[in-house]
Structures are given as C-alpha cells and as structure tokens.
Write a protein that holds these residues in place. Structure first.
Motif, PDB file in Angstrom:
ATOM      1  N   ASP A 138      33.310  49.622  54.626  1.00  0.00           N
ATOM      2  CA  ASP A 138      33.226  50.305  55.920  1.00  0.00           C
ATOM      3  C   ASP A 138      33.358  49.267  57.022  1.00  0.00           C
ATOM      4  N   GLU A 139      33.071  49.651  58.257  1.00  0.00           N
ATOM      5  CA  GLU A 139      33.282  48.741  59.388  1.00  0.00           C
ATOM      6  C   GLU A 139      32.355  47.537  59.360  1.00  0.00           C
ATOM      7  N   ASN A 140      31.280  47.603  58.548  1.00  0.00           N
ATOM      8  CA  ASN A 140      30.339  46.492  58.457  1.00  0.00           C
ATOM      9  C   ASN A 140      30.514  45.672  57.181  1.00  0.00           C
ATOM     10  N   THR A 141      31.592  45.915  56.440  1.00  0.00           N
ATOM     11  CA  THR A 141      31.861  45.128  55.240  1.00  0.00           C
ATOM     12  C   THR A 141      32.578  43.853  55.650  1.00  0.00           C
ATOM     13  N   LYS A 142      31.946  42.712  55.435  1.00  0.00           N
ATOM     14  CA  LYS A 142      32.509  41.441  55.875  1.00  0.00           C
ATOM     15  C   LYS A 142      33.193  40.673  54.753  1.00  0.00           C
ATOM     16  N   LEU A 143      32.667  40.782  53.527  1.00  0.00           N
ATOM     17  CA  LEU A 143      33.188  39.994  52.405  1.00  0.00           C
ATOM     18  C   LEU A 143      33.507  40.893  51.228  1.00  0.00           C
ATOM     19  N   LEU A 144      34.521  40.489  50.457  1.00  0.00           N
ATOM     20  CA  LEU A 144      34.872  41.196  49.228  1.00  0.00           C
ATOM     21  C   LEU A 144      35.126  40.146  48.151  1.00  0.00           C
ATOM     22  N   PHE A 145      34.358  40.214  47.063  1.00  0.00           N
ATOM     23  CA  PHE A 145      34.416  39.199  46.007  1.00  0.00           C
ATOM     24  C   PHE A 145      35.216  39.689  44.803  1.00  0.00           C
ATOM     25  N   ILE A 146      36.169  38.851  44.353  1.00  0.00           N
ATOM     26  CA  ILE A 146      36.909  39.097  43.113  1.00  0.00           C
ATOM     27  C   ILE A 146      36.916  37.803  42.313  1.00  0.00           C
ATOM     28  N   CYS A 147      36.314  37.825  41.153  1.00  0.00           N
ATOM     29  CA  CYS A 147      36.311  36.672  40.257  1.00  0.00           C
ATOM     30  C   CYS A 147      37.442  36.871  39.239  1.00  0.00           C
ATOM     31  N   SER A 148      38.409  35.956  39.226  1.00  0.00           N
ATOM     32  CA  SER A 148      39.575  36.116  38.351  1.00  0.00           C
ATOM     33  C   SER A 148      40.090  34.745  37.901  1.00  0.00           C
ATOM     34  N   PRO A 149      40.016  34.457  36.589  1.00  0.00           N
ATOM     35  CA  PRO A 149      39.461  35.254  35.496  1.00  0.00           C
ATOM     36  C   PRO A 149      37.984  35.572  35.734  1.00  0.00           C
ATOM     37  N   ASN A 150      37.624  36.763  35.299  1.00  0.00           N
ATOM     38  CA  ASN A 150      36.295  37.269  35.615  1.00  0.00           C
ATOM     39  C   ASN A 150      35.249  36.800  34.609  1.00  0.00           C
ATOM     40  N   ASN A 151      34.040  36.674  35.083  1.00  0.00           N
ATOM     41  CA  ASN A 151      32.885  36.345  34.252  1.00  0.00           C
ATOM     42  C   ASN A 151      31.905  37.520  34.321  1.00  0.00           C
ATOM     43  N   PRO A 152      31.573  38.189  33.224  1.00  0.00           N
ATOM     44  CA  PRO A 152      31.650  37.711  31.839  1.00  0.00           C
ATOM     45  C   PRO A 152      32.812  38.275  31.016  1.00  0.00           C
ATOM     46  N   THR A 153      33.719  39.011  31.618  1.00  0.00           N
ATOM     47  CA  THR A 153      34.736  39.714  30.821  1.00  0.00           C
ATOM     48  C   THR A 153      35.868  38.801  30.372  1.00  0.00           C
ATOM     49  N   GLY A 154      36.153  37.741  31.117  1.00  0.00           N
ATOM     50  CA  GLY A 154      37.141  36.753  30.701  1.00  0.00           C
ATOM     51  C   GLY A 154      38.566  37.006  31.144  1.00  0.00           C
ATOM     52  N   ASN A 155      38.869  38.208  31.612  1.00  0.00           N
ATOM     53  CA  ASN A 155      40.248  38.559  31.941  1.00  0.00           C
ATOM     54  C   ASN A 155      40.607  38.221  33.377  1.00  0.00           C
ATOM     55  N   ASP A 286      41.226  34.922  29.553  1.00  0.00           N
ATOM     56  CA  ASP A 286      41.983  33.891  30.249  1.00  0.00           C
ATOM     57  C   ASP A 286      41.062  32.744  30.653  1.00  0.00           C
ATOM     58  N   ALA A 287      39.876  32.710  30.062  1.00  0.00           N
ATOM     59  CA  ALA A 287      38.866  31.720  30.433  1.00  0.00           C
ATOM     60  C   ALA A 287      38.549  30.823  29.240  1.00  0.00           C
ATOM     61  N   ASN A 288      37.504  30.011  29.365  1.00  0.00           N
ATOM     62  CA  ASN A 288      37.094  29.145  28.260  1.00  0.00           C
ATOM     63  C   ASN A 288      35.945  29.761  27.478  1.00  0.00           C
ATOM     64  N   PHE A 289      35.869  31.073  27.509  1.00  0.00           N
ATOM     65  CA  PHE A 289      34.856  31.800  26.745  1.00  0.00           C
ATOM     66  C   PHE A 289      35.448  33.103  26.234  1.00  0.00           C
ATOM     67  N   ILE A 290      34.727  33.701  25.288  1.00  0.00           N
ATOM     68  CA  ILE A 290      35.191  34.923  24.629  1.00  0.00           C
ATOM     69  C   ILE A 290      34.082  35.963  24.713  1.00  0.00           C
ATOM     70  N   THR A 327      31.011  30.669  24.619  1.00  0.00           N
ATOM     71  CA  THR A 327      31.802  29.584  25.188  1.00  0.00           C
ATOM     72  C   THR A 327      32.565  28.875  24.073  1.00  0.00           C
ATOM     73  N   VAL A 328      33.803  28.523  24.329  1.00  0.00           N
ATOM     74  CA  VAL A 328      34.592  27.770  23.356  1.00  0.00           C
ATOM     75  C   VAL A 328      34.078  26.334  23.335  1.00  0.00           C
ATOM     76  N   GLY A 329      33.576  25.906  22.206  1.00  0.00           N
ATOM     77  CA  GLY A 329      33.027  24.562  22.074  1.00  0.00           C
ATOM     78  C   GLY A 329      33.989  23.613  21.390  1.00  0.00           C
ATOM     79  N   THR A 330      33.445  22.521  20.889  1.00  0.00           N
ATOM     80  CA  THR A 330      34.246  21.599  20.089  1.00  0.00           C
ATOM     81  C   THR A 330      34.551  22.251  18.745  1.00  0.00           C
ATOM     82  N   LYS A 331      35.443  21.653  18.002  1.00  0.00           N
ATOM     83  CA  LYS A 331      35.772  22.184  16.674  1.00  0.00           C
ATOM     84  C   LYS A 331      34.528  22.265  15.799  1.00  0.00           C
TER      85      LYS A 331
END
Length: 345
Positions: A138-155, A286-290, A327-331
């Motif tokens: 609305d008229e008082n919305t100042k910020l809009l956040f998009i995490c991409s690749p997203n956490n915790p979904t990874g995409n 698309d992240a370093n976690f599954i 999280t993707v770790g070492t082998k």
C-alpha cells in the motif's frame, strides 16, 4: 518509483552525520596522527580502521564488476538488512513486504524497528507470484524483500518475475543474493544502474568461506549508498576484518576451486539422498544447501544429532513441513551424513 526524498524518513534526510577523524583527514601524506585520540604505540590494531574501507572496495569492485561508489560494506549482511529499515521506514507507520518462507532476519529487523512485516506465501513449488507481492503493498510499503536463491527453499526465482516487481513497486526492492555464487543465474548486482530503487545484498559468509569475519555487502545507486554511509556507525568494519578479507581476495583461485567442489558435492549428495527410503523428495537448489522432505523430520534430526551430524530442522517453517535443510559439506562430512541416514530405522 517515488523520489528518494519521498521514501526516506524526514529525520534521516535532514540528518547531519557524525564526522569521525578519519573522515576529515584525506588526500595528504602524514606520519604523525594526532587527531583521533588513539594510543600511538603500534600493535597492529592501535589505529582506527578506514571508515569507508576504500582499499578493500578496490579489490571487491573488479571481482563483483561493480563500481566502488556503488558498494557498501557492513558488519555482516545483517547490517545491510537493518539499515534500510532505519533509513526508509517510519516506526509504527510504514510496512515491508516479503516472500514466505524466507530468511528470518528480515522479520527480526522489522520487529526491532517497529515496522509491520507482511508475508506473501510462495506457491506449492516455492515460486513467487509478482501480482500477489504487489497486491500486499500500500502507500506505506517502503521495502520489498526477495531472497534469490531463497533460504530455506534453495531455488532462484525467474529474473523476469523479479524484474516485474522492481519495475512496478514504488518503493525499494531488496534482492538478497547471498547464495548467488552457487547459481547459474545472472546476478542482479549488474542491474543497479538500470533500477534506482534496487538494493542487492551479498556476503563473505557463504561461497567466500569467511562467515567468521562478519562482512556483508550491498550494491545500489550512489544516492542509496550515500544514505547507508550517512546512517551507519562510523567504524562499522574493524581492522582485522578488513585485513582478513583482503587476504582472502588475494587467492581467487582457491575461492573458485572451493565453489566448484561444493557444486560437485551438491550433485552427488542430491542423487544419494533421493535413493534413501526415508527421503520423500529432494527439492531443486541453486544454493550450497539442499532442502529434503523426509518421513520423520523431528525424529531423523534428533537421530543425526546423536551421531554428531548437525543439519537444520525446518519442519515448523511455513510450507516446509517434514523438511530438513542440509548444507553441502566436505566429501568426508557428506559421507558421514549419508552413512548415518542409511543406518536409520
């Protein structure tokens, strides 16, 4: 978008920032520093750090392909997340909109700053709906956040959908690209000249292997970066952090090798998890976690803890019921995880 002056809190727009000693001394060679009340005896940290981290930014700029004047460095990404609330949002009056589920610090900062936080659910495939995001504003919305690749979904979300939001929204869009080094998608930091209402976040904590030094980055127009520098604490990034970051940036070959190894292990781990009877679904990442949906998230999480393997239980997160974030770790770490899961009954 609205003009920057319309979006910024009036008191911040009128704010006269604190001027520290190192802000006032510039461009002259000196060997007697008697301006900042420091202890004069050298021990490596007796002098205040560069408040604008210019030497470090000179190293980051060519790596990220962003001009120095469009870079802000902060105490972790959390500082770069909190500053827009302090700059743009009037406590008790304004609101912000974010996808759900996503990184929890956005909501924490909203609560700390007394700003209404509006969640817009992703769909069952963890995709975002630009129309739904914009409808929540609305008229008082100042910020809009998009995490991409997203956490915790990874995409990572389709660029076209994010661009639709940036173009239509009248306020500031913050795209958090903490995991972009693990994604093939073109980063949005390359578009900050095109979109004056865009802030892009990045971090040293993930691909760059420096979570312990707490160094975050923000890329935006020179006007927005000027506001960040106006409001931030004078010496927000300490000497040791700046030195260690420059040391890390001096070995780009090692950095790239580690990213390649993580991506290779990610593919191996995803395939192995998919074959386990306890695993119901492995989500694309698309992240370093599954993110994996399992038969008993709570039980499997506790079992793994007993085996000395720590993952993240996301069972109580919106749309993530029954899921573990791994999280993707070492082998060796990944092998230990899979060995434990294969023995779970």
């Amino acid at each position: 978008m609205k003009s920057l002056q319309e979006l910024v809190r009036p008191n911040i727009w009128a704010l006269k920032p604190y001027s520290c000693a190192r802000d006032e001394f510039k461009g002259v060679k000196a060997d007697a520093f008697l301006d900042a009340n420091e202890n004069p005896y050298p021990n490596g940290v007796n002098r205040y750090p560069d408040p604008l981290q210019e030497q470090l930014k000179q190293m980051i700029s060519p790596m990220k392909n962003v001009p120095i004047e469009n870079i802000f460095l902060g105490n972790g990404s959390d500082e770069a997340i909190d500053l827009p609330f302090r700059i743009f949002c009037r406590p008790g009056k304004d609101n912000v909109v974010a996808i759900d589920p996503t990184y929890g610090m956005y909501e924490v900062c909203a609560d700390v700053n007394d700003v209404e936080y509006r969640r817009v659910s992703l769909d069952e495939n963890y995709d975002l709906d630009p129309d739904a995001l914009l409808a929540a504003c609305d008229e008082n919305t100042k910020l809009l956040f998009i995490c991409s690749p997203n956490n915790p979904t990874g995409n990572a979300f389709q660029r076209e959908k994010i661009e639709e939001v940036i173009t239509a929204f009248q306020g500031i869009v913050i795209v958090d690209e903490a995991y972009s080094d693990f994604s093939a998608q073109r980063p949005f930091r390359f578009d900050i000249q095109k979109y004056p209402n865009l802030i892009v976040l990045a971090t040293f904590s993930k691909a760059w292997g420096a979570a312990g030094i707490r160094l975050g980055m923000a890329f935006a127009s020179t006007d927005i970066i000027a506001l960040f520098n106006k409001v931030k604490y004078p010496y927000n990034v300490n000497v040791l952090t700046q030195k260690k970051a420059m040391e890390i940036l001096g070995n780009v070959t090692l950095l790239q090798r580690h990213i390649t190894m993580i991506l290779e292990e990610r593919e191996t781990l995803m395939k192995a998890l998919a074959f386990l009877p306890l695993c119901k679904k492995v989500y694309p990442t698309d992240a370093n976690f599954i993110l994996a949906r399992v038969t008993d998230a709570d039980g499997i999480y506790k079992y793994l803890v007993s085996k000395g393997v720590i993952v993240r239980n996301r069972n109580r997160v919106h749309l993530c019921g029954g899921c573990l974030r791994i999280t993707v770790g070492t082998k060796d770490e990944n092998t230990k995880l899979l060995s434990a899961l294969r023995q779970y009954v």
